[in-house]
Design a protein around this motif. Structure first.
Motif, PDB file in Angstrom:
ATOM      1  N   LEU A  29       0.832  -1.204   0.000  1.00  0.00           N
ATOM      2  CA  LEU A  29       0.000   0.000   0.000  1.00  0.00           C
ATOM      3  C   LEU A  29       0.867   1.255   0.000  1.00  0.00           C
ATOM      4  N   GLU A  30       0.391   2.265  -0.694  1.00  0.00           N
ATOM      5  CA  GLU A  30       1.055   3.570  -0.698  1.00  0.00           C
ATOM      6  C   GLU A  30       0.203   4.565   0.078  1.00  0.00           C
ATOM      7  N   ALA A  31       0.745   5.753   0.285  1.00  0.00           N
ATOM      8  CA  ALA A  31       0.018   6.775   1.063  1.00  0.00           C
ATOM      9  C   ALA A  31      -1.349   7.064   0.459  1.00  0.00           C
ATOM     10  N   LYS A  32      -1.421   7.129  -0.866  1.00  0.00           N
ATOM     11  CA  LYS A  32      -2.701   7.449  -1.514  1.00  0.00           C
ATOM     12  C   LYS A  32      -3.734   6.337  -1.305  1.00  0.00           C
ATOM     13  N   ASP A  33      -3.274   5.086  -1.159  1.00  0.00           N
ATOM     14  CA  ASP A  33      -4.211   3.976  -0.891  1.00  0.00           C
ATOM     15  C   ASP A  33      -4.873   4.152   0.477  1.00  0.00           C
ATOM     16  N   TYR A  34      -4.075   4.560   1.451  1.00  0.00           N
ATOM     17  CA  TYR A  34      -4.632   4.790   2.792  1.00  0.00           C
ATOM     18  C   TYR A  34      -5.612   5.965   2.774  1.00  0.00           C
ATOM     19  N   GLN A  35      -5.270   7.019   2.017  1.00  0.00           N
ATOM     20  CA  GLN A  35      -6.157   8.185   1.925  1.00  0.00           C
ATOM     21  C   GLN A  35      -7.474   7.824   1.244  1.00  0.00           C
ATOM     22  N   GLU A  36      -7.393   7.037   0.174  1.00  0.00           N
ATOM     23  CA  GLU A  36      -8.608   6.632  -0.543  1.00  0.00           C
ATOM     24  C   GLU A  36      -9.489   5.751   0.337  1.00  0.00           C
ATOM     25  N   PHE A  37      -8.872   4.874   1.127  1.00  0.00           N
ATOM     26  CA  PHE A  37      -9.658   4.014   2.006  1.00  0.00           C
ATOM     27  C   PHE A  37     -10.336   4.842   3.097  1.00  0.00           C
ATOM     28  N   TYR A  38      -9.641   5.876   3.591  1.00  0.00           N
ATOM     29  CA  TYR A  38     -10.241   6.765   4.590  1.00  0.00           C
ATOM     30  C   TYR A  38     -11.503   7.428   4.028  1.00  0.00           C
ATOM     31  N   ARG A  39     -11.410   7.872   2.761  1.00  0.00           N
ATOM     32  CA  ARG A  39     -12.583   8.502   2.131  1.00  0.00           C
ATOM     33  C   ARG A  39     -13.696   7.486   1.902  1.00  0.00           C
ATOM     34  N   GLU A  40     -13.313   6.235   1.683  1.00  0.00           N
ATOM     35  CA  GLU A  40     -14.310   5.178   1.521  1.00  0.00           C
ATOM     36  C   GLU A  40     -15.041   4.922   2.844  1.00  0.00           C
ATOM     37  N   LEU A  41     -14.296   4.972   3.942  1.00  0.00           N
ATOM     38  CA  LEU A  41     -14.902   4.774   5.264  1.00  0.00           C
ATOM     39  C   LEU A  41     -15.753   5.963   5.678  1.00  0.00           C
ATOM     40  N   TYR A  42     -15.261   7.161   5.373  1.00  0.00           N
ATOM     41  CA  TYR A  42     -15.924   8.385   5.832  1.00  0.00           C
ATOM     42  C   TYR A  42     -16.131   9.334   4.645  1.00  0.00           C
ATOM     43  N   PRO A  43     -17.103   9.027   3.793  1.00  0.00           N
ATOM     44  CA  PRO A  43     -17.280   9.827   2.571  1.00  0.00           C
ATOM     45  C   PRO A  43     -17.640  11.283   2.847  1.00  0.00           C
ATOM     46  N   MET A  44     -18.187  11.576   4.026  1.00  0.00           N
ATOM     47  CA  MET A  44     -18.581  12.954   4.341  1.00  0.00           C
ATOM     48  C   MET A  44     -17.501  13.701   5.131  1.00  0.00           C
ATOM     49  N   GLN A  45     -16.352  13.077   5.310  1.00  0.00           N
ATOM     50  CA  GLN A  45     -15.252  13.709   6.041  1.00  0.00           C
ATOM     51  C   GLN A  45     -14.280  14.294   5.014  1.00  0.00           C
ATOM     52  N   PHE A  46     -14.190  15.617   4.972  1.00  0.00           N
ATOM     53  CA  PHE A  46     -13.414  16.257   3.899  1.00  0.00           C
ATOM     54  C   PHE A  46     -11.975  16.571   4.300  1.00  0.00           C
ATOM     55  N   GLU A  47     -11.676  16.514   5.585  1.00  0.00           N
ATOM     56  CA  GLU A  47     -10.315  16.812   6.037  1.00  0.00           C
ATOM     57  C   GLU A  47      -9.497  15.524   6.073  1.00  0.00           C
ATOM     58  N   GLU A  48      -8.318  15.576   5.489  1.00  0.00           N
ATOM     59  CA  GLU A  48      -7.462  14.388   5.443  1.00  0.00           C
ATOM     60  C   GLU A  48      -6.955  14.046   6.846  1.00  0.00           C
ATOM     61  N   PRO A  49      -6.774  12.751   7.153  1.00  0.00           N
ATOM     62  CA  PRO A  49      -6.176  12.382   8.445  1.00  0.00           C
ATOM     63  C   PRO A  49      -4.702  12.766   8.462  1.00  0.00           C
ATOM     64  N   LEU A  50      -4.146  12.890   9.646  1.00  0.00           N
ATOM     65  CA  LEU A  50      -2.747  13.294   9.788  1.00  0.00           C
ATOM     66  C   LEU A  50      -1.801  12.148   9.460  1.00  0.00           C
ATOM     67  N   PHE A  51      -2.117  10.953   9.950  1.00  0.00           N
ATOM     68  CA  PHE A  51      -1.347   9.759   9.608  1.00  0.00           C
ATOM     69  C   PHE A  51      -2.151   8.542  10.029  1.00  0.00           C
ATOM     70  N   ASN A  52      -1.655   7.381   9.652  1.00  0.00           N
ATOM     71  CA  ASN A  52      -2.382   6.144   9.964  1.00  0.00           C
ATOM     72  C   ASN A  52      -1.437   5.111  10.579  1.00  0.00           C
ATOM     73  N   ILE A  53      -2.047   4.118  11.222  1.00  0.00           N
ATOM     74  CA  ILE A  53      -1.302   3.012  11.819  1.00  0.00           C
ATOM     75  C   ILE A  53      -1.928   1.721  11.304  1.00  0.00           C
ATOM     76  N   HIS A  54      -1.137   0.899  10.636  1.00  0.00           N
ATOM     77  CA  HIS A  54      -1.634  -0.362  10.075  1.00  0.00           C
ATOM     78  C   HIS A  54      -1.370  -1.484  11.083  1.00  0.00           C
ATOM     79  N   LEU A  55      -2.433  -2.118  11.537  1.00  0.00           N
ATOM     80  CA  LEU A  55      -2.318  -3.217  12.506  1.00  0.00           C
ATOM     81  C   LEU A  55      -2.311  -4.541  11.762  1.00  0.00           C
ATOM     82  N   ASN A  56      -1.399  -5.428  12.111  1.00  0.00           N
ATOM     83  CA  ASN A  56      -1.328  -6.707  11.409  1.00  0.00           C
ATOM     84  C   ASN A  56      -0.617  -7.725  12.309  1.00  0.00           C
TER      85      ASN A  56
END
Length: 629
Positions: free
Chosen positions: A245-272
């Motif tokens: 995954l690249e940074a844009k993949d995480y951003q796109e998934f965030y928009r998929e989860l929260y389509p009405m949230q217009f502000e980008e998240p600051l960073f993410n943590i991938h749990l595995n």
């Protein structure tokens, strides 16, 4: 054709199922689609190991609504069932499980929303249907079977005409549940519960725009075609490896989860993690304010890509419930409704793992790009400070990345801060005093006084900072926090040398008596101090302990532990006995002039502290103009 009676002793099993086992009728669709998914994934596994000698292909699950016939169809291309399997899994296992459950929990199960533990998922269909049919054909190439039941213990089973493998469930929707035939209702439920199921789910068709042919004119309409309307994403980001995954993949998934949230998240943590439990997920840090009432319940819990709940209390440590994202684990023990967590050792381990993973990620972000981390500090500090306060393991790890900003915009870790201030800000008793302000503007004069002495002043303004300072003072050696306006700076950090007062003891006694008579506001306690002659004649301070208790009481704790009500405002009026103006108070013979000088000096001190308001401010301005004249 075969008919029979389901082998249960409770004749009215269906009313009991409807009454006790299901509190939320809408989850029937989640359960039936989940069953269809399980059947499809099992077939995939059997074909992969060579046990099923069939072509797996690209199976889908289809939902069809027949409004006229008042029927809802759930169709899969999975394992299917033989006649013997229908008898076993539909007539025996599920119903015996239902009876066993009801016998055990009938008195306590009402409204508990129980489902899915005893093979009862299929029977959730009877919450919305007065009759249910199954048409199924096994991958084993045995004859297809048609099973139907009208909500009584009686069923009918006969051969069916079905050429392709898989199962079709037909719900004859009851009159009180026709809302579940509406396209918008079905779409909403599929989006809520099945948005990330691992098998494509089709619901109707949609129009897709195709590229224009090369010879098309500019005003020619683009060609279109009808395609399957697949409502889910079978391969969401959290099911993939972070390396893929690249940074844009995480951003796109965030928009998929929260389509009405217009502000980008600051960073993410991938749990595995796959040992000692299975857990995957992605947590996002959104921009956060100092508001402790920030909306929580934004993290979604899944089990094998099936949505369960957005109430993750217990799994996710409380301080992280302000984050957003997804957690998926087949090992989180739910009760039979898949709706409520059961607290046990596994949940505690998962919570502990998430805490550690978040701490490690924050440390990594800090080490890899400190400048960027500092820039984001104000947007994430409330989570980190709350974590330090509430989770001891996080508190220990946070020393590496928790920041302490100064009023001048510098950032220190705790160790860096101590190294910077220990020489200048250690008092005569060997205790290092960490000075801080909560409001740069309101406490400006106090900050400047401290800086003039060469002291560092932190800017600590979050609503829980009082609680955190209490914890830091209890866990770190020989340190104490003091707000710059808690006392005169020489009293906050007391050195060996002491100032000698120009006033005699008799003069001090007279001065104190006159001040106490002139100052009618009894929230002020007069204290005479010998300080530099160029220090302010009057300084208003708030005792650190009392003020901190009051602030902590407002955010839970503090004063409440003493059984008090709301704590009153209390201030010290520090009077510099070495200031020329203070000597003038004593030497002024006219009572009216003396009173005016004292009130003017007190109002100036109040103005500096931000305490002069309303009528008192108006009178001060009027008096000041008269004095200028």
């Amino acid at each position: 054709m075969a008919t029979g009676k389901i082998n249960v002793s409770v004749d009215n099993i269906f009313p009991l199922i409807k009454k006790f086992l299901y509190s939320d009728h809408e989850i029937f669709l989640r359960e039936l689609v989940s069953n269809a998914t399980d059947a499809t994934l099992k077939l995939k596994h059997l074909t992969s190991i060579g046990e099923a000698k069939v072509e797996y292909g690209n199976p889908i699950i289809e939902i069809k609504a027949d409004k006229e016939g008042k029927k809802l169809h759930i169709i899969d291309q999975g394992l299917g069932m033989t006649e013997d399997e229908v008898k076993k899994y539909i007539n025996e296992v599920a119903f015996s499980g239902a009876e066993e459950f009801l016998n055990k929990y009938e008195d306590t199960a009402k409204d508990s929303g129980i489902i899915g533990h005893f093979g009862l998922g299929f029977y959730s269909a009877f919450m919305v249907a007065h009759k249910v049919e199954i048409i199924t054909k096994s991958y084993k190439d045995e004859p297809a079977v048609h099973w139907s039941c009208d909500g009584s213990p009686e069923f009918v089973m006969e051969p069916a005409e079905k050429e392709t493998r898989g199962t079709e469930i037909i719900l004859h929707i009851a009159e009180d549940s026709t809302e579940f035939l509406e396209d918008s209702k079905i779409s909403g439920l599929l989006s809520k519960y099945n948005k990330f199921m691992p098998i494509p789910i089709k619901f109707g068709m949609k129009t897709e725009t195709l590229p224009k042919p090369e010879d098309a004119k500019e005003d020619d309409p683009a060609p279109t075609q009808e395609v399957d309307n697949i409502i889910n994403n079978p391969n969401p980001a959290w099911t993939k490896q972070p390396a893929d995954l690249e940074a844009k993949d995480y951003q796109e998934f965030y928009r998929e989860l929260y389509p009405m949230q217009f502000e980008e998240p600051l960073f993410n943590i991938h749990l595995n993690v796959d040992y000692p439990f299975n857990l995957t997920g992605i947590l996002y840090f959104p921009k956060l304010t100092n508001d402790l009432n920030v909306q929580k319940d934004k993290i979604q819990l899944y089990q094998n890509q099936v949505f369960v709940t957005d109430n993750v209390e217990g799994i996710v440590p409380e301080f992280l419930t302000m984050l957003r994202g997804v957690i998926d684990s087949p090992d989180i023990p739910l009760n039979v409704s898949r709706s409520y967590l059961q607290a046990d050792g596994a949940v505690k381990k998962i919570s502990s793992y998430i805490t550690r993973k978040v701490a490690d990620k924050l440390n990594s972000l800090f080490k890899n790009n400190r400048e960027d981390f500092e820039a984001k500090w104000n947007d994430i500090k409330i989570v980190i400070e709350y974590g330090m306060l509430s989770e001891d393991k996080f508190f220990d790890k946070a020393d590496k990345f928790a920041l302490y900003p100064t009023v001048d915009g510098s950032y220190f870790t705790y160790d860096e801060l101590l190294e910077k201030i220990k020489d200048a800000q250690t008092d005569k008793d060997g205790k290092t005093i960490i000075l801080y302000a909560s409001d740069k503007e309101a406490q400006h004069s106090y900050i400047e006084t401290a800086k003039a002495k060469g002291y560092e002043v932190l800017l600590l303004d979050s609503p829980i900072i009082g609680h955190l300072m209490q914890k830091l003072e209890g866990s770190k050696e020989n340190i104490s926090f003091a707000r710059v306006d808690a006392d005169h700076i020489d009293k906050l950090i007391q050195k060996e040398e002491t100032q000698i007062s120009k006033l005699s003891d008799e003069e001090k006694e007279t001065l104190k008596k006159e001040l106490e008579e002139a100052i009618t506001d009894k929230s002020f306690t007069v204290q005479l101090e010998a300080m530099d002659s160029d220090a302010s004649p009057f300084t208003i301070t708030e005792p650190e302990f009392m003020r901190r208790m009051k602030e902590m009481q407002q955010t839970g704790g503090g004063g409440g532990m003493f059984g008090m009500g709301a704590m009153p405002d209390m201030y010290n009026l520090i009077v510099n006995t070495n200031h020329p103006l203070v000597s003038e108070f004593l030497n002024t013979k006219t009572a009216k002039k003396k009173e005016r000088l004292i009130n003017q000096s007190l109002d100036l001190a109040k103005l500096s502290k931000g305490l002069l308001k309303g009528k008192a401010l108006t009178e001060f301005i009027k008096r000041s103009y008269e004095m200028v004249k």
